[in-house]
Design an enzyme around this catalytic site. Structure first.
Site, PDB file in Angstrom:
ATOM      1  CG  ASP A 314      -1.665   1.262   1.464  1.00  0.00           C
ATOM      2  OD1 ASP A 314      -1.848   2.015   0.486  1.00  0.00           O
ATOM      3  OD2 ASP A 314      -2.080   1.513   2.612  1.00  0.00           O
ATOM      4  CD  GLU A 316      -3.339   4.853   1.742  1.00  0.00           C
ATOM      5  OE1 GLU A 316      -4.111   5.809   1.914  1.00  0.00           O
ATOM      6  OE2 GLU A 316      -3.585   3.695   2.133  1.00  0.00           O
TER       7      GLU A 316
END
Length: 494
Positions: A314, A316
């Site tokens: 991910d 982020e």
């Protein structure tokens, strides 16, 4: 080379005599030395063989097996010494061995019928100069006649069919004990069926909640995989290195995997480690090759140590520094993320690599995301197994963003249950998943969420509990009603 067999009684007496002399404080001049008695030593050049399992266990092996399932055990021929020539041994079904064993031990074990066995067609062969053969597989199948709570035995005898090896009678006998345990079921709904992933917020949700949902007719579990969301990649400012396994709930769950994760894996569910940057310069999309290789090796160690089935990436929350630390690029790029994911897949080809279609890895169609290794080109679909599209994604997305990725591994639709107004899955989108994409990600399932829990209905787009929303998933994807067993498991590590 010669080997020697020692007659234990005489050797023990000699050892005790010498020990007594030493313990009594005698010096060398006080000991009357008699000529050595060599009658206790018998010279032998005979190669003796024996059977073991892969852990060198002699004589017997105990295996837990579920009702009405198949399995196998691997046996090896070993020897006390190498020999100049090869020897071969045949495995024979020998139920009379179990009769003797039961008489000697007072047990009443039953032999597994020979009709439910497949013995190796090739002999166990010990080559010249070797002391261990290649493995031979003994396969078995349990039927309804073998029931939970009982133990059945595969009795085998080794017979030398060629060579000069000798096997003592006791070493030629091998008993495989099959302890039949409860079959907890599985999640295998068919190769052509959709896979349902639970992306679980592990700060406050227990993985065991996945066990509460089955399909009514088939009895299969609804979920196929769990993503532990999320551990972090962080930069150690002191050493300049990157590390994972820093999230405390994740660490607790992994260190207690027998309680929280093994029950899922016993039912065929995959357990995937989520990796998300955590407010340092270290991201999944800015590691230079040497740094990426070191981090990929660390992820492999974690997966090996805790028996995990893959990694979910991910992109982020990276906080870039200027200038960039040594070993990092100054900016995020899909190409750097591709390099990391390829390295992870190369180190763990049997485990899943999952990409979250977000940030720098939202589009991996650039030429630089095709990795050339030893002259062979690897597209993203070669090193990425599944893709999760962000819930509520408004931009056009398609599997074409990940060249080489099959459509049926592209999670076009995903749903966030962890909102005050959750986006429950519409039937029309679920039908697309069923007919085309075959992959569904659900984030934020939580039996105790303040709104929209397993049993409460939120005020929002559609009045529905989480259980009702999952029933819609079950009905649409699999044509079966969902059975919720009523159990919910708290996060008991706080």
């Amino acid at each position: 080379m010669k080997t020697y067999e020692i007659m234990k009684g005489k050797l023990l007496a000699l050892t005790l005599l010498l020990s007594a002399g030493i313990a009594g404080g005698c010096n060398q001049t006080e000991i009357e030395m008699a000529p050595a008695d060599n009658s206790a030593i018998v010279s032998t050049t005979v190669q003796k063989g024996y059977l073991t399992d892969e852990n060198a266990q002699r004589g017997y092996l105990t295996v837990e097996v579920r009702e009405a399932q198949s399995g196998s055990a691997t046996l090896y021929l070993r020897a006390t010494k190498p020999s100049d020539g090869a020897s071969a041994v045949k495995l024979n079904y020998a139920p009379e061995l179990l009769t003797v064993y039961n008489d000697e031990t007072g047990n009443e074990y039953e032999a597994l019928p020979e009709t439910q066995l497949t013995l190796p067609t090739e002999n166990l062969t010990l080559e010249a100069g070797s002391q261990k053969s290649a493995g031979a597989t003994v396969s078995y199948t349990l039927t309804a006649d073998q029931t939970e709570g009982n133990t059945y035995v595969i009795p085998l005898r080794a017979e030398v069919v060629s060579g000069t090896m000798e096997i003592n009678e006791s070493d030629a006998e091998y008993l495989i004990f099959l302890n039949v345990v409860e079959n907890p079921g599985d999640c295998s709904k068919g190769d052509d069926k959709s896979k349902v992933f639970c992306v679980m917020e592990t700060n406050d949700v227990n993985p065991l909640n996945l066990l509460s949902f089955k399909l009514e007719d088939s009895g299969k579990y609804l979920y196929d995989a769990l993503v532990l969301f999320s551990d972090n990649i962080v930069l150690d400012q002191t050493t300049g290195t990157v590390h994972a396994l820093v999230n405390e709930p994740i660490k607790y769950i992994l260190n207690n995997r027998e309680k929280y994760l093994k029950p899922l894996q016993d039912r065929g569910m995959k357990v995937i480690l989520g990796i998300t940057p955590y407010h340092t310069h270290a991201g999944i999309a800015n590691l230079m090759p040497a740094t990426a290789e070191a981090f990929a090796k660390e992820l492999k160690i974690i997966c090996d140590t805790y028996s995990l089935d893959g990694v979910f990436f991910d992109d982020e929350y990276t906080e870039l520094q200027n200038p960039a630390p040594t070993g990092f690029y100054s900016e995020l790029s899909a190409e750097a993320a591709a390099d990391l994911m390829y390295r992870v897949k190369r180190l763990m080809p049997d485990r899943w690599v999952i990409a979250y279609c977000l940030g720098a890895i939202k589009n991996m169609s650039s030429e630089g995301c095709t990795i050339v290794d030893n002259g062979v080109s690897h597209q993203p679909g070669d090193y990425i197994d599944y893709v999760m599209v962000d819930y509520g994604e408004l931009d056009p997305v398609s599997p074409a963003l990940y060249p080489g990725l099959p459509t049926d591994r592209f999670g076009m639709y995903s749903y966030n249950f962890n909102r005050d107004a959750p986006n429950w899955p519409p039937v029309s989108e679920l039908e697309e998943v069923r007919d085309s994409y075959k992959t569904l990600f659900i984030y934020g399932m939580n039996p105790y969420h303040k709104t929209g829990s397993f049993n409460t209905t939120p005020v929002g787009r559609e009045p529905m509990t989480q259980v009702q929303a999952l029933n819609r998933v079950s009905e649409t994807l699999f044509g079966e009603q969902l059975v919720f067993d009523g159990n919910s498991y708290p996060a008991d590590w706080d």
